[in-house]
Write an enzyme that holds these catalytic residues in place. Structure first.
Site, PDB file in Angstrom:
ATOM      1  N   GLU A 220       0.850  -1.193   0.000  1.00  0.00           N
ATOM      2  CA  GLU A 220       0.000   0.000   0.000  1.00  0.00           C
ATOM      3  C   GLU A 220       0.880   1.235   0.000  1.00  0.00           C
ATOM      4  OE1 GLU A 220      -2.932   0.146   3.134  1.00  0.00           O
ATOM      5  OE2 GLU A 220      -2.882   2.335   3.202  1.00  0.00           O
TER       6      GLU A 220
ATOM      7  N   GLU B 168      -2.444  11.470   2.925  1.00  0.00           N
ATOM      8  CA  GLU B 168      -3.552  11.410   3.865  1.00  0.00           C
ATOM      9  C   GLU B 168      -3.351  12.497   4.890  1.00  0.00           C
ATOM     10  OE1 GLU B 168      -3.981   7.790   6.052  1.00  0.00           O
ATOM     11  OE2 GLU B 168      -1.827   7.497   6.252  1.00  0.00           O
TER      12      GLU B 168
END
Length: 283
Positions: free
Chosen positions: A160, A165
């Protein structure tokens, strides 16, 4: 079952970035951010400029909706829908993902989450998006990638890459992270970057990674703030970023990374995406 149908089950186990709010990874030996101009030999190979008419959904040739409200492995509070109330063009060249406070699917919030799985799954390249972020305690927008082999190997073996974010209650702090076997969830390899001047919700910024064999670099606008190579992995851990990944855009509400929604958080909250572009080295 197809990969798109399997993904919500897999993501429910892995979660989105899976990093508890209290467990930031700050590496004391990481060099400070440095100005960086992307190499001129990248060539554009895929893009979505989000030029659709106002109120229309994103292209089904490029994007698939995740639909569900099971918490996504992170205790998220929203139900993600495929409605244009949550994900739609604004008619001004943006895709808008909107988190709303409303009762839907036994949840108190709705939002949108889209992915390129089965549509476009790059291997290496510069992956970037120009985004204006929302703001407010408990709002968790993200621009990230997952290994296209997730249905076969599960997470975190698929790898990932969290390109961007951010916690809505900390609008001057960006985070990039890498998750793989032996370095996932709260033990991911990541770094936070604090911006000066205007906060990230006050304008558009370009969030990007340059992903090459054995090297990934993270950027905010023209500044590189993190680089990870296999040498940074924990002892005995494997580098799993040598197979295709798909792109994800979403806005979560609540969850382990951001904590509860603040009483002063105003809804709706919107993440505006001007474009997503992928560049590759000429062959």
């Amino acid at each position: 079952m197809t990969l798109p149908r399997l993904l919500p089950v897999a993501v429910a186990l892995l979660g989105l970035a899976c990093d508890p709010a209290a467990n930031r990874v700050n590496r004391p030996n990481t060099p400070p951010p440095t100005p960086h101009q992307p190499n001129t030999d990248w060539e554009l190979v895929w893009q979505d400029e989000f030029d659709g008419a106002a109120g229309t959904p994103p292209s089904s040739d490029r994007w698939v909706h995740d639909v569900g409200g099971h918490g996504w492995g992170n205790e998220q509070l929203e139900f993600n829908t495929d409605r244009t109330e949550n994900t739609a063009h604004d008619g001004e060249g943006h895709l808008v993902i909107t988190a709303r406070q409303e009762r839907y699917g036994n949840r108190d919030y709705t939002s949108g989450r889209i992915r390129t799985q089965g549509r476009y799954e790059p291997l290496y390249g510069r992956i970037e998006a120009r985004i204006q972020l929302p703001v407010g305690r408990g709002i968790w927008p993200a621009f990230w990638m997952l290994g296209a082999n997730i249905a076969a190997v599960d997470w975190p073996e698929c790898g990932e890459i969290d390109i961007m974010e951010y916690r809505g209650q900390l609008p001057s702090i960006l985070r990039g992270s890498l998750h793989g076997p032996g370095y996932s969830a709260g033990n991911n390899i990541g770094q936070e970057y604090v911006v000066s001047g205007k906060r990230l919700n006050e304008g558009f910024h370009i969030y990007a990674v340059e992903w090459e064999p054995d090297r990934i670099r993270w950027f905010l606008d023209d500044t590189m703030y993190m680089e990870v190579t296999p040498a940074r992995l924990p002892a005995g851990a494997r580098w799993v970023f040598d197979s295709p990944q798909f792109i994800i855009l979403n806005v979560a509400v609540g969850g382990t990374f951001v904590g509860p929604v603040g009483r002063d958080t105003v809804f709706p909250q919107q993440m505006k995406v001007d474009y997503v572009r992928v560049y590759a080295r000429p062959t």
